[in-house]
Write a protein that holds these residues in place. Structure first.
Motif, PDB file in Angstrom:
ATOM      1  N   TYR A 415      -9.308  12.151  28.651  1.00 31.77           N
ATOM      2  CA  TYR A 415     -10.654  11.710  27.852  1.00 31.77           C
ATOM      3  C   TYR A 415     -10.836  12.237  26.186  1.00 31.77           C
ATOM      4  O   TYR A 415     -11.152  12.050  25.885  1.00 31.77           O
ATOM      5  N   LEU A 416      -9.450  13.675  26.510  1.00 33.39           N
ATOM      6  CA  LEU A 416      -9.493  13.855  24.811  1.00 33.39           C
ATOM      7  C   LEU A 416      -9.211  13.202  24.135  1.00 33.39           C
ATOM      8  O   LEU A 416      -9.528  12.504  22.593  1.00 33.39           O
ATOM      9  N   GLN A 417      -7.938  13.058  24.189  1.00 35.31           N
ATOM     10  CA  GLN A 417      -6.685  11.940  23.706  1.00 35.31           C
ATOM     11  C   GLN A 417      -8.168  10.965  23.122  1.00 35.31           C
ATOM     12  O   GLN A 417      -7.771  10.112  22.547  1.00 35.31           O
ATOM     13  N   LYS A 418      -8.698   9.816  24.591  1.00 26.74           N
ATOM     14  CA  LYS A 418      -9.518   8.748  24.269  1.00 26.74           C
ATOM     15  C   LYS A 418     -10.814   8.773  23.021  1.00 26.74           C
ATOM     16  O   LYS A 418     -10.549   7.790  21.816  1.00 26.74           O
ATOM     17  N   MET A 419     -11.121  10.240  23.182  1.00 26.04           N
ATOM     18  CA  MET A 419     -12.719  10.085  22.668  1.00 26.04           C
ATOM     19  C   MET A 419     -12.055  10.521  20.815  1.00 26.04           C
ATOM     20  O   MET A 419     -12.117   9.987  19.658  1.00 26.04           O
ATOM     21  N   ASN A 420     -10.181  11.150  20.328  1.00 25.37           N
ATOM     22  CA  ASN A 420     -10.221  11.422  19.012  1.00 25.37           C
ATOM     23  C   ASN A 420     -10.020   9.485  19.166  1.00 25.37           C
ATOM     24  O   ASN A 420      -9.684   9.305  17.642  1.00 25.37           O
ATOM     25  N   GLY A 421      -9.218   9.556  19.699  1.00 29.64           N
ATOM     26  CA  GLY A 421      -8.416   7.482  19.358  1.00 29.64           C
ATOM     27  C   GLY A 421      -9.849   6.861  18.720  1.00 29.64           C
ATOM     28  O   GLY A 421      -9.934   6.151  17.672  1.00 29.64           O
ATOM     29  N   ILE A 422     -11.580   7.030  19.404  1.00 29.77           N
ATOM     30  CA  ILE A 422     -12.356   6.326  18.250  1.00 29.77           C
ATOM     31  C   ILE A 422     -12.265   6.433  17.718  1.00 29.77           C
ATOM     32  O   ILE A 422     -12.537   5.376  16.658  1.00 29.77           O
ATOM     33  N   TYR A 423     -12.388   8.136  16.840  1.00 29.28           N
ATOM     34  CA  TYR A 423     -12.607   8.194  15.382  1.00 29.28           C
ATOM     35  C   TYR A 423     -11.491   8.747  14.629  1.00 29.28           C
ATOM     36  O   TYR A 423     -11.571   8.561  13.422  1.00 29.28           O
ATOM     37  N   PHE A 424     -10.204   8.936  15.580  1.00 29.95           N
ATOM     38  CA  PHE A 424      -8.829   8.841  14.235  1.00 29.95           C
ATOM     39  C   PHE A 424      -8.454   6.997  13.676  1.00 29.95           C
ATOM     40  O   PHE A 424      -8.482   7.351  12.281  1.00 29.95           O
ATOM     41  N   ILE A 425      -8.968   6.882  14.315  1.00 31.98           N
ATOM     42  CA  ILE A 425      -8.121   5.129  14.244  1.00 31.98           C
ATOM     43  C   ILE A 425      -9.081   4.308  13.034  1.00 31.98           C
ATOM     44  O   ILE A 425      -8.671   4.390  11.833  1.00 31.98           O
ATOM     45  N   PRO A 426     -10.541   4.185  12.716  1.00 30.04           N
ATOM     46  CA  PRO A 426     -10.850   3.915  11.962  1.00 30.04           C
ATOM     47  C   PRO A 426     -11.218   4.630  10.814  1.00 30.04           C
ATOM     48  O   PRO A 426     -11.003   3.849   9.577  1.00 30.04           O
ATOM     49  N   LEU A 427     -11.498   6.338  10.914  1.00 25.75           N
ATOM     50  CA  LEU A 427     -11.192   6.767   9.832  1.00 25.75           C
ATOM     51  C   LEU A 427      -9.859   6.720   8.591  1.00 25.75           C
ATOM     52  O   LEU A 427     -10.105   6.422   7.942  1.00 25.75           O
ATOM     53  N   LEU A 428      -8.895   6.196   9.537  1.00 24.54           N
ATOM     54  CA  LEU A 428      -7.727   6.338   8.607  1.00 24.54           C
ATOM     55  C   LEU A 428      -7.440   4.840   7.924  1.00 24.54           C
ATOM     56  O   LEU A 428      -6.877   4.935   7.524  1.00 24.54           O
ATOM     57  N   ALA A 429      -7.805   3.856   8.957  1.00 24.24           N
ATOM     58  CA  ALA A 429      -7.839   2.352   8.262  1.00 24.24           C
ATOM     59  C   ALA A 429      -8.356   2.128   7.263  1.00 24.24           C
ATOM     60  O   ALA A 429      -8.410   1.816   5.761  1.00 24.24           O
ATOM     61  N   VAL A 430     -10.048   3.105   6.627  1.00 25.87           N
ATOM     62  CA  VAL A 430     -10.917   2.945   5.826  1.00 25.87           C
ATOM     63  C   VAL A 430      -9.933   4.210   4.607  1.00 25.87           C
ATOM     64  O   VAL A 430      -9.837   3.661   3.831  1.00 25.87           O
ATOM     65  N   ILE A 431      -9.355   5.200   4.848  1.00 27.03           N
ATOM     66  CA  ILE A 431      -8.955   5.662   3.910  1.00 27.03           C
ATOM     67  C   ILE A 431      -7.145   5.298   3.483  1.00 27.03           C
ATOM     68  O   ILE A 431      -6.826   5.138   2.071  1.00 27.03           O
ATOM     69  N   LEU A 432      -6.857   4.593   4.215  1.00 30.61           N
ATOM     70  CA  LEU A 432      -5.977   3.888   4.215  1.00 30.61           C
ATOM     71  C   LEU A 432      -5.962   2.454   2.479  1.00 30.61           C
ATOM     72  O   LEU A 432      -5.596   2.803   2.058  1.00 30.61           O
ATOM     73  N   VAL A 433      -6.763   2.009   3.409  1.00 34.06           N
ATOM     74  CA  VAL A 433      -7.583   1.028   2.134  1.00 34.06           C
ATOM     75  C   VAL A 433      -7.608   1.109   1.477  1.00 34.06           C
ATOM     76  O   VAL A 433      -7.238   0.383  -0.006  1.00 34.06           O
ATOM     77  N   GLY A 434      -8.924   2.062   1.434  1.00 31.85           N
ATOM     78  CA  GLY A 434      -9.711   2.835  -0.254  1.00 31.85           C
ATOM     79  C   GLY A 434      -7.916   3.068  -1.152  1.00 31.85           C
ATOM     80  O   GLY A 434      -8.297   2.760  -2.179  1.00 31.85           O
ATOM     81  N   MET A 435      -7.398   3.380  -0.131  1.00 36.59           N
ATOM     82  CA  MET A 435      -5.750   3.815  -1.268  1.00 36.59           C
ATOM     83  C   MET A 435      -4.668   2.941  -1.622  1.00 36.59           C
ATOM     84  O   MET A 435      -4.250   3.198  -3.285  1.00 36.59           O
ATOM     85  N   LEU A 436      -5.042   2.384  -0.840  1.00 36.89           N
ATOM     86  CA  LEU A 436      -4.305   1.035  -0.911  1.00 36.89           C
ATOM     87  C   LEU A 436      -4.631  -0.388  -2.181  1.00 36.89           C
ATOM     88  O   LEU A 436      -3.572  -1.028  -2.147  1.00 36.89           O
ATOM     89  N   THR A 437      -6.142   0.375  -1.907  1.00 40.09           N
ATOM     90  CA  THR A 437      -6.515  -1.176  -3.004  1.00 40.09           C
ATOM     91  C   THR A 437      -7.518  -0.955  -3.796  1.00 40.09           C
ATOM     92  O   THR A 437      -7.605   0.157  -4.207  1.00 40.09           O
ATOM     93  N   LYS A 438      -7.247  -1.770  -5.137  1.00 42.45           N
ATOM     94  CA  LYS A 438      -8.230  -1.363  -6.297  1.00 42.45           C
ATOM     95  C   LYS A 438      -9.760  -1.955  -6.055  1.00 42.45           C
ATOM     96  O   LYS A 438     -10.666  -1.823  -6.560  1.00 42.45           O
ATOM     97  N   ARG A 439     -10.250  -3.109  -5.123  1.00 38.45           N
ATOM     98  CA  ARG A 439     -11.374  -3.844  -5.209  1.00 38.45           C
ATOM     99  C   ARG A 439     -11.978  -4.443  -4.112  1.00 38.45           C
ATOM    100  O   ARG A 439     -13.280  -4.553  -3.798  1.00 38.45           O
ATOM    101  N   VAL A 440     -11.359  -3.154  -3.033  1.00 35.12           N
ATOM    102  CA  VAL A 440     -12.307  -2.928  -1.583  1.00 35.12           C
ATOM    103  C   VAL A 440     -13.622  -2.207  -2.190  1.00 35.12           C
ATOM    104  O   VAL A 440     -13.602  -1.593  -2.874  1.00 35.12           O
ATOM    105  N   PRO A 441     -14.860  -2.760  -2.218  1.00 31.49           N
ATOM    106  CA  PRO A 441     -16.089  -2.069  -2.199  1.00 31.49           C
ATOM    107  C   PRO A 441     -16.828  -1.161  -1.105  1.00 31.49           C
ATOM    108  O   PRO A 441     -16.252  -1.087  -0.281  1.00 31.49           O
ATOM    109  N   PRO A 442     -17.709  -0.085  -1.976  1.00 25.30           N
ATOM    110  CA  PRO A 442     -18.186   0.897   0.144  1.00 25.30           C
ATOM    111  C   PRO A 442     -18.601  -0.048   1.266  1.00 25.30           C
ATOM    112  O   PRO A 442     -18.605   0.184   1.557  1.00 25.30           O
TER     113      PRO A 442
END
Length: 571
Positions: A415-442
């Protein structure tokens, strides 16, 4: 008082004394001094703290239990972590240190806006306070209670009483380190315990292999182990194994990237690096040490399978050994008593490290993310530190109250692994897109978080009966029977990224984002960082190649299930 207890108390007290002597003159009054160790951490302390923060009872018991049940391919969680640590050293760390941040949400404020930071601050705080801290306390209390025979030592008769006693003991000691010492105190104690953990882990592998070799030595034990169960020593998981090899490139990679590159609890000590060079050396040294991880986090589980797969005799009856019981039983059976006490002390150090690191991160997130921005915008350095300590105390007490209530839960770590997946994946996506792009807005970051926190829980927990063309239901497809959970996380990640890019097409930033160097530390990179990173990745491939059997990938499972003895059978 037996030798186990004496050696346990001695080593625990020794670590506490050395830590106090090394940190008693540190700056604990300023926010940089308390939350980031005064940005003075050098690579040995960064590596030691990274390593031990990662290790907890869940790792020691859980991963060896997974190896006991599934075989060698579960080493992916240790070996593939090396690749993500290289990514941390070469790509993520320079961007974090250039912004002079103390928390991951602070970086999101720099890249996007304050509202994004506030949302992510809240996500981390809830995840650590409600999920991580209570489970660390509970699992640690359960593991140590058995190893030290706390019932006999304290005279407490009920298991519930022992559980409460150990939870409070671990919680109080961990709180003292985290709340009164700050990050450098945590890092120093982690490094000392980390050295003990490596020594103890290798000793368990040595004595375990010697036991398998029937007195003929460790090498004879290894040869016997691999010869009798060669199918269990395949580094590549088949389609329906615990970690199929294909998932390494989807969910497994994403979970590792978040954990080692963007998880506040883990990477906060890298923000305290005295320079980029020291940070990179510390992270890459951790990668080198992770290559040794299978020796104490996987091989003991394989040894335990050899010794206990057919059950053990207890009170004249043959009983089954559970996956999560295998490691503790091996420690008790193969280590001499004084070394068992030493290893128990190291284990409590690992548990304390996970607890006090999460607690220190929680204090940092609250003080710098909420207190400074919402409650007292003119707060002094002393007031910031004080607010973090008081908030940490409240969270620590709450975690100690919640932890014993977890007793009796089924599939707690699943259950913990699933709960971690819920917030791990969205946060990683937002951080990576922010680092790799220049025009993505808030706005795109907020939409991405909303999509991630909708899609992943929906796929995990919402029962759906709609039939697909092949007759399978959507709920079965999403539950992992058709689409592996790790692949599903990859799909969730792709949807978050896609949603952010769509928002950018409709309403991009007015100008390119340019990250400024605030000159918090010397940003000169380590001249050998790329070469060492490349060498570590090559070693990962060599380790996988040495144990790879590609023919097994055509099968559903690499190994047959472990034999299960009847509970009432006798010799």
């Amino acid at each position: 008082m037996n030798s186990i207890t004496i050696s346990f108390i001695f080593f625990t007290a020794l670590v506490g004394l050395i830590t106090w002597l090394m940190t008693r003159k540190d700056d604990h009054g300023s926010s940089d001094g308390y939350f980031l160790g005064g940005r003075s951490l050098t690579f040995p302390f960064i590596a030691g703290s990274l390593l031990l923060t990662n290790l907890s009872t869940e790792q020691l018991v859980g991963l060896n239990g997974a190896a006991f049940q599934h075989g060698l391919h579960v080493m992916v969680w240790e070996v593939f972590a090396v690749v993500t640590l290289v990514a941390m050293a070469l790509f993520f760390l320079p961007k974090f240190l250039r912004s002079g941040i103390a928390t991951v949400p602070q970086y999101l404020e720099v890249r996007f806006d304050r509202r994004t930071r506030t949302i992510v601050d809240m996500i981390f705080l809830v995840a650590y306070a409600v999920i991580l801290l209570p489970i660390v306390l509970y699992s640690g209390a359960k593991g140590l209670s058995a190893m030290l025979d706390v019932q006999a030592l304290t005279g407490i008769e009920s298991e519930t009483g022992v559980l409460w006693f150990m939870v409070i003991l671990i919680g109080v000691i961990g709180s003292i380190y985290a709340l009164f010492g700050g990050l450098r105190t945590v890092a120093v104690s982690d490094t000392l315990n980390g050295a003990g953990l490596l020594i103890g882990g290798f000793l368990i592998a040595y004595f375990g292999l010697s036991a398998v070799g029937d007195g003929e030595g460790m090498l004879a034990g290894w040869n016997k182990l691999t010869a009798e169960s060669p199918e269990r020593f395949n580094s590549l998981g088949a389609k329906k194994d615990n970690v199929p090899v294909a998932t390494i490139f989807t969910g497994v990679m994403l979970l590792n990237l978040f954990y080692w590159c963007t998880n506040q609890q883990i990477i906060q000590r890298t923000f305290g690096a005295s320079s980029l060079q020291e940070g990179q050396k510390g992270v890459l040294l951790t990668g080198g040490l992770k290559l040794l991880g299978p020796l104490y986090l996987v091989i003991p589980g394989m040894i335990a399978y050899h010794l206990y797969a057919n059950g053990v005799m207890q009170d004249g009856k043959l009983v089954e050994v559970g996956n999560d019981d295998a490691y503790g039983m091996l420690v008790r059976d193969v280590l001499p008593q004084p070394l068992t006490g030493f290893f128990a002390a190291v284990m409590i150090g690992a548990i304390l490290s996970s607890f006090n690191s999460a607690l220190n991160s929680t204090c940092t997130l609250f003080s710098l993310g909420f207190y400074k921005n919402f409650f007292n915008k003119e707060a002094s350095e002393a007031e910031l530190v004080k607010s973090g300590k008081w908030f940490g105390l409240v969270i620590a007490i709450s975690a100690m109250i919640i932890a014993p209530m977890l007793a009796g839960q089924d599939s707690l770590f699943g259950y913990l692994q699933k709960m971690n997946g819920i917030y791990f994946i969205p946060l990683l996506a937002v951080i990576l897109v922010g680092m790799l792009t220049k025009r993505v807005p808030p706005l795109a970051a907020k939409v991405g978080l909303a999509v991630g926190f909708t899609v992943i829980p929906f796929g995990y927990f919402i029962p759906i009966g709609t039939k697909m063309a092949d007759g399978e239901s959507v709920s079965k497809f999403l539950s992992g029977d058709v689409l592996n959970d790790f692949h599903f996380l990859g799909v969730g990640f792709a949807l978050v990224v896609l949603s952010m890019l769509i928002v950018t097409l409709v309403k991009p930033r007015d100008s390119d984002f340019i990250q400024e160097d605030v000159e918090a530390v010397d940003m000169t990179p380590w001249k050998h960082a790329k070469a060492v990173g490349a060498a570590l990745c090559v070693l990962v491939l060599i380790i996988y190649g040495a144990f790879a059997d590609f023919s097994a990938l055509s099968k559903d499972h690499n190994i047959p299930p472990a034999p299960v003895p009847e509970a009432n059978s006798t010799e």
